[in-house]
Design an enzyme around this catalytic site. Sequence first.
Site, PDB file in Angstrom:
ATOM      1  N   LYS A  14       4.314  -8.811  -0.329  1.00  0.00           N
ATOM      2  CA  LYS A  14       5.341  -9.814  -0.665  1.00  0.00           C
ATOM      3  C   LYS A  14       6.436  -9.865   0.391  1.00  0.00           C
ATOM      4  CE  LYS A  14       6.309  -7.880  -4.693  1.00  0.00           C
ATOM      5  NZ  LYS A  14       5.404  -6.704  -4.674  1.00  0.00           N
ATOM      6  N   ARG A  89       9.801  -9.968 -13.053  1.00  0.00           N
ATOM      7  CA  ARG A  89       8.845  -8.879 -13.255  1.00  0.00           C
ATOM      8  C   ARG A  89       8.575  -8.604 -14.722  1.00  0.00           C
ATOM      9  NH1 ARG A  89       9.717  -5.938  -8.013  1.00  0.00           N
ATOM     10  NH2 ARG A  89       8.374  -4.133  -8.045  1.00  0.00           N
ATOM     11  N   ARG A 128       3.182   3.532   4.698  1.00  0.00           N
ATOM     12  CA  ARG A 128       4.573   3.137   4.939  1.00  0.00           C
ATOM     13  C   ARG A 128       5.526   4.295   4.646  1.00  0.00           C
ATOM     14  NH1 ARG A 128       7.034  -1.845   1.797  1.00  0.00           N
ATOM     15  NH2 ARG A 128       6.979  -0.322   0.116  1.00  0.00           N
ATOM     16  N   ARG A 134      11.825   4.938   2.350  1.00  0.00           N
ATOM     17  CA  ARG A 134      11.935   4.516   0.947  1.00  0.00           C
ATOM     18  C   ARG A 134      11.495   5.661   0.056  1.00  0.00           C
ATOM     19  NH1 ARG A 134       9.940  -1.483  -0.743  1.00  0.00           N
ATOM     20  NH2 ARG A 134       9.642  -0.390  -2.719  1.00  0.00           N
ATOM     21  N   ARG A 146       4.398   3.093 -10.107  1.00  0.00           N
ATOM     22  CA  ARG A 146       4.825   1.702  -9.856  1.00  0.00           C
ATOM     23  C   ARG A 146       3.689   0.730 -10.163  1.00  0.00           C
ATOM     24  NH1 ARG A 146       6.603   2.485  -3.849  1.00  0.00           N
ATOM     25  NH2 ARG A 146       6.676   0.217  -3.765  1.00  0.00           N
TER      26      ARG A 146
HETATM   27  P1  AP5 Z   1       5.119  -5.164   1.787  1.00  0.00           P
HETATM   28  O1  AP5 Z   1       5.151  -6.478   2.459  1.00  0.00           O
HETATM   29  O2  AP5 Z   1       6.324  -4.325   1.829  1.00  0.00           O
HETATM   30  O3  AP5 Z   1       4.627  -5.341   0.267  1.00  0.00           O
HETATM   31  P2  AP5 Z   1       5.479  -5.625  -1.027  1.00  0.00           P
HETATM   32  O4  AP5 Z   1       4.580  -6.354  -1.952  1.00  0.00           O
HETATM   33  O5  AP5 Z   1       6.777  -6.237  -0.668  1.00  0.00           O
HETATM   34  O6  AP5 Z   1       5.641  -4.124  -1.543  1.00  0.00           O
HETATM   35  P3  AP5 Z   1       6.906  -3.358  -2.111  1.00  0.00           P
HETATM   36  O7  AP5 Z   1       6.701  -1.909  -1.867  1.00  0.00           O
HETATM   37  O8  AP5 Z   1       8.162  -3.972  -1.649  1.00  0.00           O
HETATM   38  O9  AP5 Z   1       6.656  -3.606  -3.603  1.00  0.00           O
HETATM   39  P4  AP5 Z   1       7.484  -3.347  -4.843  1.00  0.00           P
HETATM   40  O10 AP5 Z   1       7.223  -4.572  -5.632  1.00  0.00           O
HETATM   41  O11 AP5 Z   1       7.129  -2.059  -5.481  1.00  0.00           O
HETATM   42  O12 AP5 Z   1       8.968  -3.124  -4.337  1.00  0.00           O
HETATM   43  P5  AP5 Z   1      10.328  -3.783  -4.692  1.00  0.00           P
HETATM   44  O13 AP5 Z   1      11.214  -3.546  -3.556  1.00  0.00           O
HETATM   45  O14 AP5 Z   1      10.144  -5.159  -5.193  1.00  0.00           O
HETATM   46  O15 AP5 Z   1       3.869  -4.379   2.376  1.00  0.00           O
HETATM   47  C1  AP5 Z   1       3.600  -3.042   2.021  1.00  0.00           C
HETATM   48  C2  AP5 Z   1       3.046  -2.294   3.234  1.00  0.00           C
HETATM   49  O16 AP5 Z   1       1.778  -2.863   3.563  1.00  0.00           O
HETATM   50  C3  AP5 Z   1       3.913  -2.417   4.488  1.00  0.00           C
HETATM   51  O17 AP5 Z   1       3.865  -1.221   5.195  1.00  0.00           O
HETATM   52  C4  AP5 Z   1       3.237  -3.549   5.274  1.00  0.00           C
HETATM   53  O18 AP5 Z   1       3.431  -3.420   6.648  1.00  0.00           O
HETATM   54  C5  AP5 Z   1       1.782  -3.374   4.900  1.00  0.00           C
HETATM   55  N1  AP5 Z   1       1.031  -4.630   4.897  1.00  0.00           N
HETATM   56  C6  AP5 Z   1       1.479  -5.861   4.499  1.00  0.00           C
HETATM   57  N2  AP5 Z   1       0.515  -6.793   4.622  1.00  0.00           N
HETATM   58  C7  AP5 Z   1      -0.597  -6.132   5.092  1.00  0.00           C
HETATM   59  C8  AP5 Z   1      -1.929  -6.546   5.401  1.00  0.00           C
HETATM   60  N3  AP5 Z   1      -2.328  -7.824   5.271  1.00  0.00           N
HETATM   61  N4  AP5 Z   1      -2.787  -5.611   5.837  1.00  0.00           N
HETATM   62  C9  AP5 Z   1      -2.401  -4.314   5.979  1.00  0.00           C
HETATM   63  N5  AP5 Z   1      -1.152  -3.856   5.701  1.00  0.00           N
HETATM   64  C10 AP5 Z   1      -0.268  -4.760   5.252  1.00  0.00           C
HETATM   65  O19 AP5 Z   1      10.789  -2.898  -5.937  1.00  0.00           O
HETATM   66  C11 AP5 Z   1      11.149  -1.546  -5.788  1.00  0.00           C
HETATM   67  C12 AP5 Z   1      11.716  -1.027  -7.106  1.00  0.00           C
HETATM   68  O20 AP5 Z   1      12.914  -1.730  -7.437  1.00  0.00           O
HETATM   69  C13 AP5 Z   1      10.811  -1.220  -8.337  1.00  0.00           C
HETATM   70  O21 AP5 Z   1       9.893  -0.158  -8.476  1.00  0.00           O
HETATM   71  C14 AP5 Z   1      11.836  -1.261  -9.464  1.00  0.00           C
HETATM   72  O22 AP5 Z   1      12.271   0.023  -9.794  1.00  0.00           O
HETATM   73  C15 AP5 Z   1      13.007  -2.005  -8.824  1.00  0.00           C
HETATM   74  N6  AP5 Z   1      12.938  -3.465  -9.038  1.00  0.00           N
HETATM   75  C16 AP5 Z   1      12.839  -4.433  -8.063  1.00  0.00           C
HETATM   76  N7  AP5 Z   1      12.799  -5.654  -8.619  1.00  0.00           N
HETATM   77  C17 AP5 Z   1      12.889  -5.482  -9.963  1.00  0.00           C
HETATM   78  C18 AP5 Z   1      12.867  -6.382 -11.056  1.00  0.00           C
HETATM   79  N8  AP5 Z   1      12.764  -7.710 -10.884  1.00  0.00           N
HETATM   80  N9  AP5 Z   1      12.962  -5.871 -12.315  1.00  0.00           N
HETATM   81  C19 AP5 Z   1      13.075  -4.522 -12.505  1.00  0.00           C
HETATM   82  N10 AP5 Z   1      13.083  -3.608 -11.499  1.00  0.00           N
HETATM   83  C20 AP5 Z   1      12.993  -4.085 -10.232  1.00  0.00           C
HETATM   84 MG    MG Z   2       8.808  -5.729  -1.075  1.00  0.00          MG
END
Ligand code: AP5
Ligand code: MG
Length: 191
Positions: A14, A89, A128, A134, A146
Amino acid sequence: MFNLILFGPPGSGKGTQSEKLIAKYGLKHLSTGDLLRSEIASQTPLGVEAKKIMDKGQLVPDEVVIGMISSALDANPNAKGFLFDGFPRTPAQAEALDKLLELKKTSIAVMLALNVSEEELVKRLMKRGETSGRSDDTNENVIRARIIEYRNKTAVVADYYYNFDKVVMVKGEGSVDDIFKSLSAEIDQRI
Ligand code: AP5
Ligand code: MG
């Protein structure tokens, strides 16, 4: 206004795809994960509380993230549109988002959902974790927590938008550029 949700499990790409999409389409990127991490970095009371929950791989309370999104929408009155990443979410967050957008006389145009296998998600996040700093990426148990939280609480959000015929599934494995092309093609049909 053109508003889209980029949806998918942790590690589905994402954030990676959001960066490219906002540059191409001039949308404002709203990532609740990024907003929470910036609260953590500033050591605000909200950030301190959120970190404890995020480090367990659990979701922070709905009212916290809904409040952050509401403020961000108000802070960007002239945006061409918003790209929501990691939000909504839960069904409660989806309903709240619809109401907030309705107040602004706009709505979600489409939810693009990235489809990636669980082994690939864990592999990407473990990799990562070696460099990202992180704290929720460093431990496989937290990564799996997660993903379980996503399955139990977040996957149903797609059903919510299916009811409005707004969901498009996109293959999230392969090269970043190929996935970007698939996402762009879906947006170009609708923007
Ligand atoms: P990346 O692009 O970072 O993927 P992502 O889907 O953004 O993954 P996140 O780790 O950010 O997901 P998340 O949903 O757990 O985190 P968030 O910050 O929202 O890619 C991941 C890796 O893969 C990178 O190293 C990238 O380089 C690699 N990659 C990308 N594309 C690739 C490809 N095609 N091939 C190979 N490699 C690739 O949430 C974190 C925490 O915050 C949650 O756990 C929760 O506690 C809280 N939180 C956030 N939003 C909410 C909400 N709305 N409600 C409640 N809690 C929330
Ligand atoms: Mg993300």
